[in-house]
Design an enzyme around this catalytic site. Structure first.
Site, PDB file in Angstrom:
ATOM      1  CE  LYS A  35     -77.075  -7.070  49.556  1.00 38.96           C
ATOM      2  NZ  LYS A  35     -76.635  -8.657  49.562  1.00 38.96           N
ATOM      3  CG  ASN A  70     -91.839   2.516  35.745  1.00 36.95           C
ATOM      4  OD1 ASN A  70     -91.075   2.263  34.687  1.00 36.95           O
ATOM      5  ND2 ASN A  70     -91.595   3.534  36.252  1.00 36.95           N
TER       6      ASN A  70
END
Ligand SMILES: Cc1cc2nc3c(=O)[nH]c(=O)nc-3n(C[C@H](O)[C@H](O)[C@H](O)COP(=O)(O)O)c2cc1C
Length: 400
Positions: A287, A209
């Site tokens: 990934k 955030n």
């Protein structure tokens, strides 16, 4: 704060100019006193230009020590909220440890009732000499603070201890030593959580955030300055504050584990971290490859750190929470206060990006008695100090 910065005769004297500017930028008034040897390394003009205040010389016929030499040293001694000697030579340490007053700086040091802080710098042989070390023991016994020098290559070419501490660390130590301690918080152990948490999707992608952790870090500094023993559990990238025990964490789970370990021995908790409410159900070890078309992500709840700490709370422990609300601030914060059984919630309005990453902010404290007058708008360092003063006042008025 009104600070007297004594500058004595060492090569590191050039760094005192940077310190004077940093302190002045932080809003302090800084008056410099140069010893005779100090004035060979740095000029009064540099110091007056940086501080906007007079710079004093070693003797009445130098610098500003002119008008009324019999009392000027006493006026300066009274003017100071703190006297810092940066850099401090072996010579001035020896003089002050033995009560000698042969020039303006040593006389002010003897006359003042303000806190005194030393940042010594000298050749390793001098630093390690038993006479210097004995003088430091004596100065510490007077209640003086010493910011020990670090190690490195010294101006004399030798490598070892005796290098002036970092200017930023000296400025922090000045803040700590010069701030009056508050009875209700001094010596108390305060756990502070701060910063964002990060939940990894794979080794390169993360959910987080917009919190930076600035407010929590400033709160850690402000509690530290009034004498609390702070443990900071910190997420995000910002550097840890000087003089605060800091435990670095990444995910909400790590923050929970670190906080639970500290909570057992704490007197109070300031839960300022912006903890991610969700995390990906699974985190890939490699990934993830991109795929064509829409993808969906399954999110699961992270642990509610504040609820878990409140559940393990002893009756003598206090808890301050934060609420970042974009609407119906007071209503939502009052609900949080009741639901989690907090002592107070500090509410900030995050509408339109306010609070996260912003320089100035306003916080409205809410307790069981209802909302209190808002603190701010203030820069976050000042706001943190206002929160600490408000909370210390509240604690002082609480039945033991
Ligand atoms: C080039 C030079 C560098 C010096 N550096 C230091 C030093 O880093 N630390 C120190 O204690 N003394 C150092 N001295 C010695 C002091 O300047 C000397 O002891 C002086 O009397 C200190 O006076 P003051 O404490 O009144 O400033 C240095 C001397 C010279 C000439």
């Amino acid at each position: 704060m009104q600070i007297i910065l004594g500058i004595t005769g060492g090569v590191a004297a050039y760094k005192s100019a940077e310190l004077a500017r940093l302190l002045a930028n932080q809003g302090h008034r800084v008056r410099c006193i140069l010893t005779e040897a100090g004035a060979r390394f740095i000029t009064p003009l540099t110091l007056t230009s940086l501080t906007g205040e007079p710079c004093y010389g070693a003797n009445p016929d130098q610098g500003e020590w002119r008008a009324n030499p019999s009392i000027e040293h006493i006026e300066l001694a009274r003017w100071a909220d703190l006297v810092a000697v940066v850099p401090a030579t072996a010579n001035i340490l020896g003089k002050a440890a033995n009560g000698l007053a042969s020039d303006l700086l040593s006389t002010v040091l003897l006359a003042t009732r303000a806190p005194v802080l030393w940042a010594p710098a000298m050749n390793t042989g001098m630093w390690e000499h038993p006479a210097v070390q004995a003088n430091l023991v004596r100065l510490r016994s007077f209640g003086h603070a010493v910011v020990d020098p670090g190690e490195g290559v010294l101006a004399c070419g030798e490598e070892g201890s005796g290098k002036l501490a970092e200017v930023a660390a000296i400025a922090e130590a000045i803040q700590v030593h010069g701030t009056p301690k508050l009875m209700s918080l001094s010596g108390r152990r305060v756990l502070i959580t701060a910063g964002p948490t990060r939940e990894d999707l794979d080794p390169v992608r993360t959910l987080t955030n917009r919190s930076t952790g600035t407010m929590g870090i400033e709160l850690a500094r402000a509690f530290r300055d009034v004498g609390a023993q702070v443990q900071l559990v910190l997420g995000g990238e910002l550097p840890a504050p000087w003089g605060v025990e800091t435990i670095r964490v990444r995910s909400a789970q790590q923050m929970l584990e670190a906080s639970e370990a500290c909570w057992v021995g704490a007197d109070g908790l300031v839960a300022a971290a912006a903890v991610a409410d969700q995390r990906p159900e699974s985190s890939a070890s490699q990934k993830m490859k991109k795929v064509e078309g829409a993808e969906s992500l399954v999110l699961v709840r992270t642990p509610d750190i504040l609820a878990r700490l409140c559940a393990a709370r002893r009756p003598d422990q206090w808890v301050l929470g934060f609420a970042a609300e974009s609407e119906k601030h007071l209503e939502h914060a009052s609900e949080k206060l009741k639901k989690k059984g907090l002592d107070a919630v500090l509410v900030n309005d995050v509408q339109g990006g306010r609070a996260f990453g912003a320089q100035a902010n306003t916080l409205t404290p809410i307790t069981a008695q209802g909302p209190h007058p808002p603190l701010g708008p203030l820069a976050k360092d000042q706001l943190a100090r206002a929160v600490v003063q408000w909370w210390a006042g509240h604690l002082a008025g609480r039945p033991a």
